[in-house]
Design a protein around this motif. Structure first.
Motif, PDB file in Angstrom:
ATOM      1  N   ALA A  71     -45.104  39.114 -38.616  1.00 56.53           N
ATOM      2  CA  ALA A  71     -44.135  38.377 -39.436  1.00 56.53           C
ATOM      3  C   ALA A  71     -43.829  39.130 -40.727  1.00 56.53           C
ATOM      4  CB  ALA A  71     -44.669  36.981 -39.750  1.00 56.53           C
ATOM      5  N   TYR A  72     -44.846  39.738 -41.316  1.00 58.78           N
ATOM      6  CA  TYR A  72     -44.620  40.542 -42.515  1.00 58.78           C
ATOM      7  C   TYR A  72     -43.817  41.793 -42.176  1.00 58.78           C
ATOM      8  CZ  TYR A  72     -47.902  37.663 -45.154  1.00 58.78           C
ATOM      9  OH  TYR A  72     -48.524  36.621 -45.800  1.00 58.78           O
ATOM     10  N   ASP A  73     -44.074  42.359 -41.002  1.00 64.15           N
ATOM     11  CA  ASP A  73     -43.305  43.533 -40.575  1.00 64.15           C
ATOM     12  C   ASP A  73     -41.828  43.189 -40.435  1.00 64.15           C
ATOM     13  OD1 ASP A  73     -45.611  45.040 -40.535  1.00 64.15           O
ATOM     14  OD2 ASP A  73     -45.953  44.770 -38.378  1.00 64.15           O
ATOM     15  N   GLU A  74     -41.527  42.009 -39.912  1.00 61.70           N
ATOM     16  CA  GLU A  74     -40.130  41.602 -39.759  1.00 61.70           C
ATOM     17  C   GLU A  74     -39.440  41.466 -41.114  1.00 61.70           C
ATOM     18  OE1 GLU A  74     -40.054  38.045 -37.501  1.00 61.70           O
ATOM     19  OE2 GLU A  74     -40.904  38.956 -35.675  1.00 61.70           O
ATOM     20  N   VAL A  75     -40.149  40.867 -42.070  1.00 62.81           N
ATOM     21  CA  VAL A  75     -39.558  40.733 -43.408  1.00 62.81           C
ATOM     22  C   VAL A  75     -39.338  42.107 -44.025  1.00 62.81           C
ATOM     23  CG1 VAL A  75     -39.947  39.862 -45.735  1.00 62.81           C
ATOM     24  CG2 VAL A  75     -40.540  38.450 -43.762  1.00 62.81           C
ATOM     25  N   SER A  76     -40.307  42.997 -43.865  1.00 67.01           N
ATOM     26  CA  SER A  76     -40.169  44.347 -44.420  1.00 67.01           C
ATOM     27  C   SER A  76     -39.002  45.081 -43.785  1.00 67.01           C
ATOM     28  CB  SER A  76     -41.466  45.132 -44.203  1.00 67.01           C
ATOM     29  OG  SER A  76     -42.543  44.532 -44.902  1.00 67.01           O
ATOM     30  N   ALA A  77     -38.817  44.899 -42.476  1.00 68.78           N
ATOM     31  CA  ALA A  77     -37.696  45.554 -41.795  1.00 68.78           C
ATOM     32  C   ALA A  77     -36.363  45.042 -42.323  1.00 68.78           C
ATOM     33  CB  ALA A  77     -37.794  45.321 -40.292  1.00 68.78           C
ATOM     34  N   ALA A  78     -36.290  43.736 -42.591  1.00 70.87           N
ATOM     35  CA  ALA A  78     -35.043  43.170 -43.122  1.00 70.87           C
ATOM     36  C   ALA A  78     -34.739  43.731 -44.511  1.00 70.87           C
ATOM     37  CB  ALA A  78     -35.148  41.651 -43.173  1.00 70.87           C
ATOM     38  N   LEU A  79     -35.793  43.958 -45.296  1.00 69.22           N
ATOM     39  CA  LEU A  79     -35.588  44.470 -46.647  1.00 69.22           C
ATOM     40  C   LEU A  79     -35.212  45.945 -46.668  1.00 69.22           C
ATOM     41  CD1 LEU A  79     -38.536  42.714 -48.497  1.00 69.22           C
ATOM     42  CD2 LEU A  79     -36.097  42.323 -48.871  1.00 69.22           C
ATOM     43  N   THR A  80     -35.509  46.647 -45.587  1.00 66.39           N
ATOM     44  CA  THR A  80     -35.174  48.071 -45.547  1.00 66.39           C
ATOM     45  C   THR A  80     -33.798  48.336 -44.958  1.00 66.39           C
ATOM     46  OG1 THR A  80     -36.321  48.275 -43.418  1.00 66.39           O
ATOM     47  CG2 THR A  80     -37.578  48.813 -45.407  1.00 66.39           C
ATOM     48  N   ASP A  81     -33.128  47.305 -44.468  1.00 65.96           N
ATOM     49  CA  ASP A  81     -31.771  47.494 -43.957  1.00 65.96           C
ATOM     50  C   ASP A  81     -30.856  47.984 -45.077  1.00 65.96           C
ATOM     51  OD1 ASP A  81     -32.434  46.746 -41.423  1.00 65.96           O
ATOM     52  OD2 ASP A  81     -31.811  44.650 -41.668  1.00 65.96           O
ATOM     53  N   PRO A  82     -30.006  48.962 -44.802  1.00 60.97           N
ATOM     54  CA  PRO A  82     -29.126  49.480 -45.865  1.00 60.97           C
ATOM     55  C   PRO A  82     -28.127  48.431 -46.342  1.00 60.97           C
ATOM     56  CG  PRO A  82     -28.483  50.357 -43.726  1.00 60.97           C
ATOM     57  CD  PRO A  82     -29.776  49.627 -43.509  1.00 60.97           C
ATOM     58  N   VAL A  83     -27.921  48.401 -47.633  1.00 57.90           N
ATOM     59  CA  VAL A  83     -26.945  47.496 -48.238  1.00 57.90           C
ATOM     60  C   VAL A  83     -25.817  48.351 -48.801  1.00 57.90           C
ATOM     61  CG1 VAL A  83     -26.538  45.745 -49.995  1.00 57.90           C
ATOM     62  CG2 VAL A  83     -28.741  45.832 -48.780  1.00 57.90           C
ATOM     63  N   LEU A  84     -24.595  48.095 -48.363  1.00 59.79           N
ATOM     64  CA  LEU A  84     -23.458  48.937 -48.724  1.00 59.79           C
ATOM     65  C   LEU A  84     -22.820  48.440 -50.008  1.00 59.79           C
ATOM     66  CD1 LEU A  84     -21.910  49.453 -45.178  1.00 59.79           C
ATOM     67  CD2 LEU A  84     -23.569  50.875 -46.408  1.00 59.79           C
ATOM     68  N   TRP A  85     -23.518  48.665 -51.105  1.00 58.17           N
ATOM     69  CA  TRP A  85     -22.930  48.365 -52.393  1.00 58.17           C
ATOM     70  C   TRP A  85     -23.574  49.272 -53.423  1.00 58.17           C
ATOM     71  CZ3 TRP A  85     -24.918  43.531 -55.396  1.00 58.17           C
ATOM     72  CH2 TRP A  85     -26.296  43.358 -55.195  1.00 58.17           C
ATOM     73  N   SER A  86     -22.951  49.386 -54.567  1.00 50.35           N
ATOM     74  CA  SER A  86     -23.440  50.271 -55.613  1.00 50.35           C
ATOM     75  C   SER A  86     -23.075  49.688 -56.961  1.00 50.35           C
ATOM     76  CB  SER A  86     -22.837  51.684 -55.450  1.00 50.35           C
ATOM     77  OG  SER A  86     -21.430  51.649 -55.574  1.00 50.35           O
ATOM     78  N   ALA A  98     -37.581  47.271 -53.681  1.00 49.03           N
ATOM     79  CA  ALA A  98     -38.656  48.243 -53.530  1.00 49.03           C
ATOM     80  C   ALA A  98     -39.995  47.648 -53.969  1.00 49.03           C
ATOM     81  CB  ALA A  98     -38.336  49.505 -54.332  1.00 49.03           C
ATOM     82  N   ALA A  99     -39.982  46.866 -55.051  1.00 49.64           N
ATOM     83  CA  ALA A  99     -41.215  46.241 -55.518  1.00 49.64           C
ATOM     84  C   ALA A  99     -41.745  45.240 -54.488  1.00 49.64           C
ATOM     85  CB  ALA A  99     -40.982  45.549 -56.857  1.00 49.64           C
ATOM     86  N   LEU A 100     -40.808  44.482 -53.893  1.00 45.71           N
ATOM     87  CA  LEU A 100     -41.234  43.506 -52.889  1.00 45.71           C
ATOM     88  C   LEU A 100     -41.790  44.205 -51.649  1.00 45.71           C
ATOM     89  CD1 LEU A 100     -41.503  40.610 -51.965  1.00 45.71           C
ATOM     90  CD2 LEU A 100     -39.100  40.649 -51.255  1.00 45.71           C
ATOM     91  N   LEU A 101     -41.176  45.302 -51.251  1.00 43.92           N
ATOM     92  CA  LEU A 101     -41.688  46.057 -50.106  1.00 43.92           C
ATOM     93  C   LEU A 101     -43.085  46.594 -50.390  1.00 43.92           C
ATOM     94  CD1 LEU A 101     -38.519  48.013 -48.919  1.00 43.92           C
ATOM     95  CD2 LEU A 101     -39.898  46.434 -47.545  1.00 43.92           C
ATOM     96  N   ARG A 102     -43.304  47.097 -51.602  1.00 51.71           N
ATOM     97  CA  ARG A 102     -44.642  47.566 -51.964  1.00 51.71           C
ATOM     98  C   ARG A 102     -45.650  46.427 -51.880  1.00 51.71           C
ATOM     99  NH1 ARG A 102     -41.865  50.231 -56.144  1.00 51.71           N
ATOM    100  NH2 ARG A 102     -42.536  48.620 -57.642  1.00 51.71           N
ATOM    101  N   HIS A 103     -45.238  45.271 -52.359  1.00 45.94           N
ATOM    102  CA  HIS A 103     -46.147  44.117 -52.352  1.00 45.94           C
ATOM    103  C   HIS A 103     -46.448  43.649 -50.934  1.00 45.94           C
ATOM    104  CE1 HIS A 103     -48.244  40.705 -54.010  1.00 45.94           C
ATOM    105  NE2 HIS A 103     -47.447  39.845 -53.396  1.00 45.94           N
ATOM    106  N   LEU A 104     -45.437  43.719 -50.068  1.00 40.40           N
ATOM    107  CA  LEU A 104     -45.621  43.251 -48.699  1.00 40.40           C
ATOM    108  C   LEU A 104     -46.464  44.211 -47.870  1.00 40.40           C
ATOM    109  CD1 LEU A 104     -42.087  41.862 -47.810  1.00 40.40           C
ATOM    110  CD2 LEU A 104     -44.185  40.533 -48.063  1.00 40.40           C
ATOM    111  N   ASP A 105     -46.107  45.497 -47.918  1.00 43.09           N
ATOM    112  CA  ASP A 105     -46.729  46.403 -46.937  1.00 43.09           C
ATOM    113  C   ASP A 105     -46.693  47.842 -47.417  1.00 43.09           C
ATOM    114  OD1 ASP A 105     -47.876  47.476 -44.706  1.00 43.09           O
ATOM    115  OD2 ASP A 105     -46.218  47.056 -43.350  1.00 43.09           O
ATOM    116  N   GLU A 106     -47.449  48.114 -48.459  1.00 43.47           N
ATOM    117  CA  GLU A 106     -47.587  49.497 -48.904  1.00 43.47           C
ATOM    118  C   GLU A 106     -48.986  49.696 -49.455  1.00 43.47           C
ATOM    119  OE1 GLU A 106     -45.857  52.030 -52.506  1.00 43.47           O
ATOM    120  OE2 GLU A 106     -44.301  51.592 -51.035  1.00 43.47           O
ATOM    121  N   GLY A 107     -49.865  50.216 -48.633  1.00 44.85           N
ATOM    122  CA  GLY A 107     -51.216  50.524 -49.076  1.00 44.85           C
ATOM    123  C   GLY A 107     -52.175  49.358 -48.920  1.00 44.85           C
ATOM    124  N   PRO A 108     -53.451  49.609 -49.187  1.00 45.94           N
ATOM    125  CA  PRO A 108     -54.487  48.589 -48.983  1.00 45.94           C
ATOM    126  C   PRO A 108     -54.390  47.398 -49.921  1.00 45.94           C
ATOM    127  CG  PRO A 108     -55.411  50.536 -50.054  1.00 45.94           C
ATOM    128  CD  PRO A 108     -54.018  50.899 -49.633  1.00 45.94           C
TER     129      PRO A 108
END
Length: 225
Positions: A71-86, A98-108
């Motif tokens: 379930a966490y992997d699914e959320v992380s995948a959704a957050l990594t989808d490219p967003v076409l805006w600048s 990026a902060a949320l991705l680190r919190h979800l699944d980056e390192g121990p």
């Protein structure tokens, strides 16, 4: 049913007799004294409490925790989808994402890292319980067929329960108690070691906020390529 379960009934009967004799005192200077002081319990009660520990529920807890990871992997995948805006808003969003991705699944120290550590700790505890129960079963098997057991049973049987044999069986009771408590001391040392080893990786996963810059309101936001 494991070997300890099969030996529980005769083992507890013998240890009940051992506890009765120890209640009258153990020989001075016997090796059972430091074990009794450390465990703060007679061997019969110690074994009775240990019988309630089984590896199955702990192993099951580890599997249950691991089932949460996808379930966490699914959320992380959704957050990594490219967003076409600048623009400024897109940059602020990217920092938060990026902060949320680190919190979800980056390192121990991430949430997924803590889940994996929790599952690993549960597995390690299950292995500890299984190994400790086997060691205790072996100790009980040894004392049940020992000459000390014969003396203890004879001294605590109703027809022979007189003061002289009860006193003479004190040494035998202390020997049985020492052998059983020594195994339990090693078991609990193992549990404390596991907690020290796994403790740091079971700590709270703290939120690592993004480094916030000064917001800008004078730049346009572009959506699409």
């Amino acid at each position: 049913m494991d070997p300890l379960d099969r030996l529980a009934e005769p083992g507890l009967d013998l240890l009940r007799r051992v506890d009765t004799l120890l209640a009258a005192g153990a020989p001075e200077g016997h090796r059972v004294w430091p074990l009794l002081r450390r465990m703060q319990v007679l061997p019969g009660e110690a074994v009775r409490s240990f019988l309630d520990l089984h590896p199955g529920p702990l192993a099951g807890a580890g599997r249950s925790v691991r089932r949460l990871v996808p379930a966490y992997d699914e959320v992380s995948a959704a957050l990594t989808d490219p967003v076409l805006w600048s623009g400024a808003a897109a940059s602020a969003y990217d920092e938060s994402r990026a902060a949320l991705l680190r919190h979800l699944d980056e390192g121990p120290e991430s949430l997924v890292g803590r889940l994996e550590s929790t599952a690993g700790y549960a597995d390690a505890l299950a292995d500890w319980v299984e190994g400790s129960r086997l060691a205790l079963a072996r100790a009980l098997a040894d004392v049940l067929r020992s000459t000390e057991a014969v003396a203890v049973v004879a001294a605590t049987s109703v027809p022979l329960a007189v003061s002289a044999p009860r006193a003479s069986a004190g040494l035998e009771a202390a020997e049985i108690a020492a052998r059983v408590l020594a195994v339990l001391c090693v078991a609990y040392d193992g549990a404390e070691t596991l907690l020290r080893q796994w403790g740091p990786s079971l700590a709270e996963s703290r939120w690592r906020a993004p480094v916030a810059g000064h917001p800008r309101y004078d730049a346009p936001t572009r959506v699409g390529r």
